[in-house]
Design a protein around this motif. Structure first.
Motif, PDB file in Angstrom:
ATOM      1  N   ILE A 284      57.867   1.844   5.719  1.00 45.74           N
ATOM      2  CA  ILE A 284      58.063   2.807   4.635  1.00 45.74           C
ATOM      3  C   ILE A 284      58.128   4.251   5.140  1.00 45.74           C
ATOM      4  O   ILE A 284      57.671   4.576   6.230  1.00 45.74           O
ATOM      5  CB  ILE A 284      56.935   2.681   3.590  1.00 45.74           C
ATOM      6  N   ASN A 285      58.723   5.092   4.312  1.00 42.71           N
ATOM      7  CA  ASN A 285      58.686   6.539   4.518  1.00 42.71           C
ATOM      8  C   ASN A 285      57.305   7.024   4.078  1.00 42.71           C
ATOM      9  O   ASN A 285      56.977   6.966   2.893  1.00 42.71           O
ATOM     10  CB  ASN A 285      59.783   7.206   3.677  1.00 42.71           C
ATOM     11  N   PRO A 286      56.478   7.503   4.991  1.00 43.66           N
ATOM     12  CA  PRO A 286      55.100   7.833   4.639  1.00 43.66           C
ATOM     13  C   PRO A 286      54.959   9.048   3.730  1.00 43.66           C
ATOM     14  O   PRO A 286      53.887   9.274   3.170  1.00 43.66           O
ATOM     15  CB  PRO A 286      54.447   8.083   6.003  1.00 43.66           C
ATOM     16  N   TYR A 287      56.034   9.805   3.570  1.00 40.10           N
ATOM     17  CA  TYR A 287      55.993  10.962   2.679  1.00 40.10           C
ATOM     18  C   TYR A 287      56.286  10.575   1.226  1.00 40.10           C
ATOM     19  O   TYR A 287      56.181  11.403   0.333  1.00 40.10           O
ATOM     20  CB  TYR A 287      56.991  12.029   3.141  1.00 40.10           C
ATOM     21  N   SER A 288      56.669   9.322   1.019  1.00 40.74           N
ATOM     22  CA  SER A 288      57.029   8.855  -0.322  1.00 40.74           C
ATOM     23  C   SER A 288      55.875   8.066  -0.943  1.00 40.74           C
ATOM     24  O   SER A 288      55.588   6.932  -0.536  1.00 40.74           O
ATOM     25  CB  SER A 288      58.280   7.974  -0.273  1.00 40.74           C
ATOM     26  N   ILE A 289      55.220   8.657  -1.924  1.00 40.35           N
ATOM     27  CA  ILE A 289      54.152   7.968  -2.646  1.00 40.35           C
ATOM     28  C   ILE A 289      54.690   6.702  -3.298  1.00 40.35           C
ATOM     29  O   ILE A 289      54.019   5.661  -3.333  1.00 40.35           O
ATOM     30  CB  ILE A 289      53.531   8.912  -3.697  1.00 40.35           C
ATOM     31  N   ASP A 290      55.929   6.762  -3.776  1.00 41.86           N
ATOM     32  CA  ASP A 290      56.524   5.608  -4.453  1.00 41.86           C
ATOM     33  C   ASP A 290      56.796   4.460  -3.482  1.00 41.86           C
ATOM     34  O   ASP A 290      56.580   3.298  -3.825  1.00 41.86           O
ATOM     35  CB  ASP A 290      57.806   6.020  -5.164  1.00 41.86           C
ATOM     36  N   GLU A 291      57.290   4.766  -2.287  1.00 42.41           N
ATOM     37  CA  GLU A 291      57.530   3.692  -1.317  1.00 42.41           C
ATOM     38  C   GLU A 291      56.224   3.026  -0.907  1.00 42.41           C
ATOM     39  O   GLU A 291      56.150   1.803  -0.762  1.00 42.41           O
ATOM     40  CB  GLU A 291      58.260   4.231  -0.076  1.00 42.41           C
ATOM     41  N   ILE A 292      55.192   3.834  -0.706  1.00 42.88           N
ATOM     42  CA  ILE A 292      53.882   3.269  -0.361  1.00 42.88           C
ATOM     43  C   ILE A 292      53.396   2.377  -1.496  1.00 42.88           C
ATOM     44  O   ILE A 292      53.042   1.205  -1.289  1.00 42.88           O
ATOM     45  CB  ILE A 292      52.850   4.389  -0.104  1.00 42.88           C
ATOM     46  N   GLY A 293      53.385   2.946  -2.700  1.00 42.17           N
ATOM     47  CA  GLY A 293      52.842   2.223  -3.842  1.00 42.17           C
ATOM     48  C   GLY A 293      53.605   0.958  -4.181  1.00 42.17           C
ATOM     49  O   GLY A 293      53.004  -0.100  -4.431  1.00 42.17           O
ATOM     50  N   GLN A 294      54.947   1.037  -4.185  1.00 36.14           N
ATOM     51  CA  GLN A 294      55.743  -0.126  -4.560  1.00 36.14           C
ATOM     52  C   GLN A 294      55.604  -1.251  -3.534  1.00 36.14           C
ATOM     53  O   GLN A 294      55.574  -2.435  -3.898  1.00 36.14           O
ATOM     54  CB  GLN A 294      57.220   0.259  -4.719  1.00 36.14           C
ATOM     55  N   SER A 295      55.481  -0.887  -2.255  1.00 35.47           N
ATOM     56  CA  SER A 295      55.307  -1.903  -1.216  1.00 35.47           C
ATOM     57  C   SER A 295      53.981  -2.638  -1.387  1.00 35.47           C
ATOM     58  O   SER A 295      53.922  -3.871  -1.273  1.00 35.47           O
ATOM     59  CB  SER A 295      55.361  -1.250   0.173  1.00 35.47           C
ATOM     60  N   VAL A 296      52.915  -1.885  -1.654  1.00 29.98           N
ATOM     61  CA  VAL A 296      51.610  -2.516  -1.871  1.00 29.98           C
ATOM     62  C   VAL A 296      51.665  -3.423  -3.102  1.00 29.98           C
ATOM     63  O   VAL A 296      51.170  -4.568  -3.078  1.00 29.98           O
ATOM     64  CB  VAL A 296      50.498  -1.454  -2.021  1.00 29.98           C
ATOM     65  N   ILE A 297      52.266  -2.941  -4.176  1.00 36.01           N
ATOM     66  CA  ILE A 297      52.374  -3.741  -5.405  1.00 36.01           C
ATOM     67  C   ILE A 297      53.144  -5.034  -5.153  1.00 36.01           C
ATOM     68  O   ILE A 297      52.769  -6.117  -5.634  1.00 36.01           O
ATOM     69  CB  ILE A 297      53.047  -2.921  -6.532  1.00 36.01           C
ATOM     70  N   ASP A 298      54.232  -4.953  -4.387  1.00 38.45           N
ATOM     71  CA  ASP A 298      55.004  -6.157  -4.063  1.00 38.45           C
ATOM     72  C   ASP A 298      54.126  -7.187  -3.367  1.00 38.45           C
ATOM     73  O   ASP A 298      54.198  -8.390  -3.662  1.00 38.45           O
ATOM     74  CB  ASP A 298      56.199  -5.802  -3.173  1.00 38.45           C
ATOM     75  N   ILE A 299      53.306  -6.722  -2.417  1.00 40.56           N
ATOM     76  CA  ILE A 299      52.417  -7.641  -1.691  1.00 40.56           C
ATOM     77  C   ILE A 299      51.387  -8.254  -2.638  1.00 40.56           C
ATOM     78  O   ILE A 299      51.167  -9.466  -2.641  1.00 40.56           O
ATOM     79  CB  ILE A 299      51.712  -6.897  -0.537  1.00 40.56           C
ATOM     80  N   LEU A 300      50.759  -7.415  -3.442  1.00 39.07           N
ATOM     81  CA  LEU A 300      49.725  -7.907  -4.353  1.00 39.07           C
ATOM     82  C   LEU A 300      50.307  -8.845  -5.409  1.00 39.07           C
ATOM     83  O   LEU A 300      49.589  -9.705  -5.943  1.00 39.07           O
ATOM     84  CB  LEU A 300      49.003  -6.735  -5.023  1.00 39.07           C
ATOM     85  N   ASN A 301      51.606  -8.705  -5.664  1.00 37.13           N
ATOM     86  CA  ASN A 301      52.275  -9.594  -6.628  1.00 37.13           C
ATOM     87  C   ASN A 301      52.801 -10.878  -5.983  1.00 37.13           C
ATOM     88  O   ASN A 301      53.448 -11.691  -6.643  1.00 37.13           O
ATOM     89  CB  ASN A 301      53.427  -8.870  -7.317  1.00 37.13           C
ATOM     90  N   GLY A 302      52.550 -11.042  -4.681  1.00 38.09           N
ATOM     91  CA  GLY A 302      52.856 -12.323  -4.054  1.00 38.09           C
ATOM     92  C   GLY A 302      53.952 -12.337  -3.008  1.00 38.09           C
ATOM     93  O   GLY A 302      54.169 -13.355  -2.352  1.00 38.09           O
ATOM     94  N   LYS A 303      54.669 -11.207  -2.817  1.00 38.96           N
ATOM     95  CA  LYS A 303      55.691 -11.174  -1.775  1.00 38.96           C
ATOM     96  C   LYS A 303      54.999 -11.052  -0.418  1.00 38.96           C
ATOM     97  O   LYS A 303      54.184 -10.157  -0.214  1.00 38.96           O
ATOM     98  CB  LYS A 303      56.649 -10.004  -1.998  1.00 38.96           C
ATOM     99  N   THR A 304      55.327 -11.943   0.502  1.00 42.92           N
ATOM    100  CA  THR A 304      54.575 -11.981   1.749  1.00 42.92           C
ATOM    101  C   THR A 304      55.446 -12.363   2.943  1.00 42.92           C
ATOM    102  O   THR A 304      56.438 -13.077   2.797  1.00 42.92           O
ATOM    103  CB  THR A 304      53.403 -12.969   1.640  1.00 42.92           C
ATOM    104  N   PHE A 305      55.045 -11.870   4.108  1.00 40.87           N
ATOM    105  CA  PHE A 305      55.648 -12.279   5.379  1.00 40.87           C
ATOM    106  C   PHE A 305      54.717 -13.228   6.137  1.00 40.87           C
ATOM    107  O   PHE A 305      55.006 -13.616   7.265  1.00 40.87           O
ATOM    108  CB  PHE A 305      55.934 -11.056   6.257  1.00 40.87           C
ATOM    109  N   GLN A 306      53.606 -13.570   5.525  1.00 39.64           N
ATOM    110  CA  GLN A 306      52.655 -14.475   6.148  1.00 39.64           C
ATOM    111  C   GLN A 306      53.005 -15.926   5.801  1.00 39.64           C
ATOM    112  O   GLN A 306      53.554 -16.182   4.734  1.00 39.64           O
ATOM    113  CB  GLN A 306      51.227 -14.155   5.676  1.00 39.64           C
ATOM    114  N   PRO A 307      52.726 -16.907   6.681  1.00 40.50           N
ATOM    115  CA  PRO A 307      52.017 -16.775   7.960  1.00 40.50           C
ATOM    116  C   PRO A 307      52.903 -16.436   9.160  1.00 40.50           C
ATOM    117  O   PRO A 307      52.428 -16.397  10.282  1.00 40.50           O
ATOM    118  CB  PRO A 307      51.411 -18.171   8.125  1.00 40.50           C
TER     119      PRO A 307
END
Length: 338
Positions: A284-307
């Motif tokens: 993500i672009n670390p200066y973008s609050i939206d990119e940070i937030g949306q990426s975290v939300i995507d993960i918490l909503n189940g999108k994953t690169f694991q395992p």
């Protein structure tokens, strides 16, 4: 084989969680298990420099200018430098900085001192392609003198990853501006996800600023410094881990460790850390609050690169494999004439 490890003065007086110190101590303990005698140099110590086969310097600065000439004539050891580059400015600006020195006024630049010290350095050991390219373009070091040695994760997880909880973890020296903690907090407030902050908060003043920013938002929790056992527990529980640094991280070991514990990673697009994830993280672009937030939300909503991410890290940055690789690098360098 006898090896000397030399840390910058600023690292020597800093806390045990300093990234440069952690890197040096990790490499030291790793190759000691392979039979290498590693001595961490004490500025007050008296040493027989001729007894060393390798002298390995971590970091750089104006102190190099006096230190390297003083030992160069007293040893036949090969001198290695791990420059620990976490610069955010362009290569050409750093190259200009190598010329911006005024000895009459005792005004020097760290890059200028590294350039002047280059004649004493046999090999540069870098942690990423980013660091390699920075050296190539800034100091015009030849490729043959630069060797890539990635870092490994320090903390080995249990065989089974526990079920994850819906929160994002961040671990750092929280008051360090480059860690971008305030934007991370702002993203958690805006997108209403749970954020847990662990690590030394630096000063009471910064803590008050952070608490004021958080206000009545109960979804952001400040833990402060945590033990290694507690850190392992947080890695095990967290679904997401964010390291949105605005100043180039060298590697970001905490993110690497979190990935091994099954966290999905939100990582800055600045510097070398993104190289470690092979497109298996949210860059993500670390200066973008939206990119940070949306990426975290995507993960918490189940999108994953694991395992797949965990498997990738454990395969490519395994501590035992990289310890043997470091030893082989040292052996190879000892055989090369200056």
């Amino acid at each position: 084989m006898r090896v000397a490890y030399i840390l910058p003065p600023s690292v020597i007086v800093s806390g045990v969680s300093n990234g440069v110190r952690v890197q040096a101590e990790s490499w030291k303990s790793g190759i000691e298990t392979l039979g290498v005698d590693v001595v961490t140099i004490d500025v007050w110590g008296n040493y027989d420099w001729k007894s060393f086969d390798i002298i390995h310097i971590f970091g750089y600065g104006i102190w190099l200018d006096e230190f390297l000439p003083s030992i160069f004539e007293r040893t036949t050891a090969k001198i290695i430098c791990s420059p620990i580059i976490d610069a955010v400015r362009s290569c050409w600006l750093s190259r200009i900085a190598t010329y911006c020195e005024f000895p009459f006024f005792r005004m020097y630049s760290s890059w200028g001192r590294l350039k002047k010290s280059d004649k004493y350095i046999h090999t540069y050991l870098v942690r990423s392609e980013f660091e390699k390219q920075y050296l190539l373009q800034t100091l015009k070091i030849t490729q043959e003198r630069i060797v890539l040695q990635p870092l490994s994760y320090r903390i080995m997880p249990t065989a089974n990853i526990h079920s994850k909880e819906d929160f994002c973890l961040h671990v750092s020296l929280l008051s360090n501006d480059r860690k971008n903690v305030k934007r991370l907090v702002e993203s958690a407030i805006k997108y209403k996800y749970k954020l847990v902050l662990a690590g030394n908060y630096g000063s009471p003043t910064f803590l008050k600023e952070l608490q004021k920013l958080i206000g009545n938002n109960s979804n952001v929790e400040i833990l402060g410094f945590v033990s290694e056992e507690k850190l392992k527990e947080l890695y095990e529980r967290a679904k997401a881990f964010a390291l949105p640094s605005i100043y180039g991280e060298g590697v970001g070991l905490v993110a690497l460790e979190a990935a091994v514990y099954g966290c999905d990673i939100v990582i800055t697009n600045i510097g070398g850390p993104k190289e470690y994830y092979s497109n298996l993280a949210y860059i993500i672009n670390p200066y973008s609050i939206d990119e940070i937030g949306q990426s975290v939300i995507d993960i918490l909503n189940g999108k994953t690169f694991q395992p797949q991410l965990r498997e990738h890290i454990m395969k490519n940055y395994n501590v035992d494999v990289l310890n043997h690789r470091l030893l082989e690098i040292y052996k190879r360098i000892m055989k090369i004439s200056v």
